[in-house]
Scaffold this motif. Structure first.
Motif, PDB file in Angstrom:
ATOM      1  N   THR A   1      -0.138  17.337  -4.254  1.00  0.00           N
ATOM      2  CA  THR A   1      -0.602  17.066  -5.619  1.00  0.00           C
ATOM      3  C   THR A   1       0.301  16.096  -6.367  1.00  0.00           C
ATOM      4  O   THR A   1      -0.119  15.530  -7.370  1.00  0.00           O
ATOM      5  N   ARG A   2       1.536  15.898  -5.888  1.00  0.00           N
ATOM      6  CA  ARG A   2       2.470  15.019  -6.603  1.00  0.00           C
ATOM      7  C   ARG A   2       3.213  14.050  -5.695  1.00  0.00           C
ATOM      8  O   ARG A   2       4.110  13.352  -6.142  1.00  0.00           O
ATOM      9  N   GLY A   3       2.857  13.989  -4.434  1.00  0.00           N
ATOM     10  CA  GLY A   3       3.613  13.158  -3.500  1.00  0.00           C
ATOM     11  C   GLY A   3       3.004  11.784  -3.289  1.00  0.00           C
ATOM     12  O   GLY A   3       1.791  11.616  -3.278  1.00  0.00           O
ATOM     13  N   THR A   4       3.889  10.810  -3.111  1.00  0.00           N
ATOM     14  CA  THR A   4       3.482   9.440  -2.785  1.00  0.00           C
ATOM     15  C   THR A   4       4.433   8.908  -1.726  1.00  0.00           C
ATOM     16  O   THR A   4       5.639   9.106  -1.823  1.00  0.00           O
ATOM     17  N   LYS A   5       3.875   8.242  -0.730  1.00  0.00           N
ATOM     18  CA  LYS A   5       4.743   7.610   0.270  1.00  0.00           C
ATOM     19  C   LYS A   5       4.364   6.145   0.413  1.00  0.00           C
ATOM     20  O   LYS A   5       3.193   5.783   0.459  1.00  0.00           O
TER      21      LYS A   5
ATOM     22  N   GLY B   1       5.247   0.926   3.682  1.00  0.00           N
ATOM     23  CA  GLY B   1       6.126  -0.104   4.227  1.00  0.00           C
ATOM     24  C   GLY B   1       7.075   0.393   5.297  1.00  0.00           C
ATOM     25  O   GLY B   1       7.363  -0.325   6.262  1.00  0.00           O
ATOM     26  N   TYR B   2       7.560   1.615   5.166  1.00  0.00           N
ATOM     27  CA  TYR B   2       8.457   2.157   6.193  1.00  0.00           C
ATOM     28  C   TYR B   2       7.715   2.321   7.522  1.00  0.00           C
ATOM     29  O   TYR B   2       8.248   2.037   8.593  1.00  0.00           O
ATOM     30  N   GLU B   3       6.471   2.779   7.441  1.00  0.00           N
ATOM     31  CA  GLU B   3       5.652   2.888   8.643  1.00  0.00           C
ATOM     32  C   GLU B   3       5.369   1.502   9.218  1.00  0.00           C
ATOM     33  O   GLU B   3       5.432   1.298  10.432  1.00  0.00           O
TER      34      GLU B   3
ATOM     35  N   HIS C   1       7.987  -3.647  -2.807  1.00  0.00           N
ATOM     36  CA  HIS C   1       7.111  -3.649  -1.638  1.00  0.00           C
ATOM     37  C   HIS C   1       7.723  -4.385  -0.449  1.00  0.00           C
ATOM     38  O   HIS C   1       7.045  -4.669   0.525  1.00  0.00           O
ATOM     39  N   PHE C   2       9.002  -4.701  -0.526  1.00  0.00           N
ATOM     40  CA  PHE C   2       9.692  -5.476   0.507  1.00  0.00           C
ATOM     41  C   PHE C   2      10.585  -4.546   1.311  1.00  0.00           C
ATOM     42  O   PHE C   2      11.469  -3.880   0.761  1.00  0.00           O
TER      43      PHE C   2
ATOM     44  N   THR D   1       0.823  -1.209   0.000  1.00  0.00           N
ATOM     45  CA  THR D   1       0.000   0.000   0.000  1.00  0.00           C
ATOM     46  C   THR D   1       0.858   1.260   0.000  1.00  0.00           C
ATOM     47  O   THR D   1       2.011   1.261   0.426  1.00  0.00           O
ATOM     48  N   SER D   2       0.266   2.328  -0.495  1.00  0.00           N
ATOM     49  CA  SER D   2       0.932   3.630  -0.487  1.00  0.00           C
ATOM     50  C   SER D   2      -0.135   4.696  -0.286  1.00  0.00           C
ATOM     51  O   SER D   2      -1.331   4.427  -0.392  1.00  0.00           O
ATOM     52  N   GLU D   3       0.318   5.882   0.015  1.00  0.00           N
ATOM     53  CA  GLU D   3      -0.580   7.017   0.214  1.00  0.00           C
ATOM     54  C   GLU D   3      -0.073   8.181  -0.626  1.00  0.00           C
ATOM     55  O   GLU D   3       1.122   8.293  -0.875  1.00  0.00           O
ATOM     56  N   THR D   4      -0.988   9.031  -1.010  1.00  0.00           N
ATOM     57  CA  THR D   4      -0.578  10.244  -1.730  1.00  0.00           C
ATOM     58  C   THR D   4      -0.677  11.424  -0.777  1.00  0.00           C
ATOM     59  O   THR D   4      -1.428  11.403   0.201  1.00  0.00           O
TER      60      THR D   4
END
Length: 147
Positions: free
Chosen positions: A89-93, A96-98, A131-132, A83-86
């Motif tokens: 307007t242009r960011g994605t995190k 997995g680090y969380e 994703h690892f 999974t990821s979050e935005t």
């Protein structure tokens, strides 16, 4: 006096038995964590093994004139989080680090309640796959000498 192996063994057993840690992994990653004492289980660990906790006895620092013995144990954690979050307007995190951070916090809460609570630690992250996520933590335990 406890050695690095004694501590690693106690920690591996406590981590394997902890129901809160297992519940977190089932909820977040879809299965309970594998817990291994040491390395050398065949193929290198990878995404298909996650979530996992590898507990590795590392070293003992001691001496007749020392007030403290300082055994060290390394934990290697592996998780897969797709999974990821935005943001903005242009960011994605990548989440997995969380996820690996939350995993470590739960592990630390288990370790602090053992007979060998860590005194200090340092860690580093790696992302060897899309994703690892991996975290290696080197824990030290200050144990008063009894000899």
């Amino acid at each position: 006096m406890a050695t690095d192996y004694d501590i690693a063994d106690a920690w591996a057993q406590a981590l394997e038995a902890d129901t809160e840690l297992s519940a977190f992994c089932v909820s977040r990653f879809g299965k309970a964590p594998q817990v291994m004492l040491g390395v050398g289980f065949g193929d290198p660990l990878g995404e298909h093994d996650a979530p996992y906790i590898m507990v590795i006895p590392l070293r003992n620092q001691d001496g007749f004139e020392e007030e403290l013995a300082v055994p060290e144990v390394v934990l290697s954690l592996g998780v897969v989080d797709t999974t990821s979050e935005t943001f903005g307007t242009r960011g994605t995190k990548a989440r997995g680090y969380e996820s690996v951070d939350l995993f470590e916090r739960l592990i630390l809460s288990v370790l602090k309640d053992t007979d060998y609570a860590p005194s200090r630690w340092e860690g580093e992250n790696d992302q060897p796959g899309k994703h690892f996520f991996i975290r290696h933590i080197r824990y030290a335990c200050d144990i008063p000498r009894t000899i």
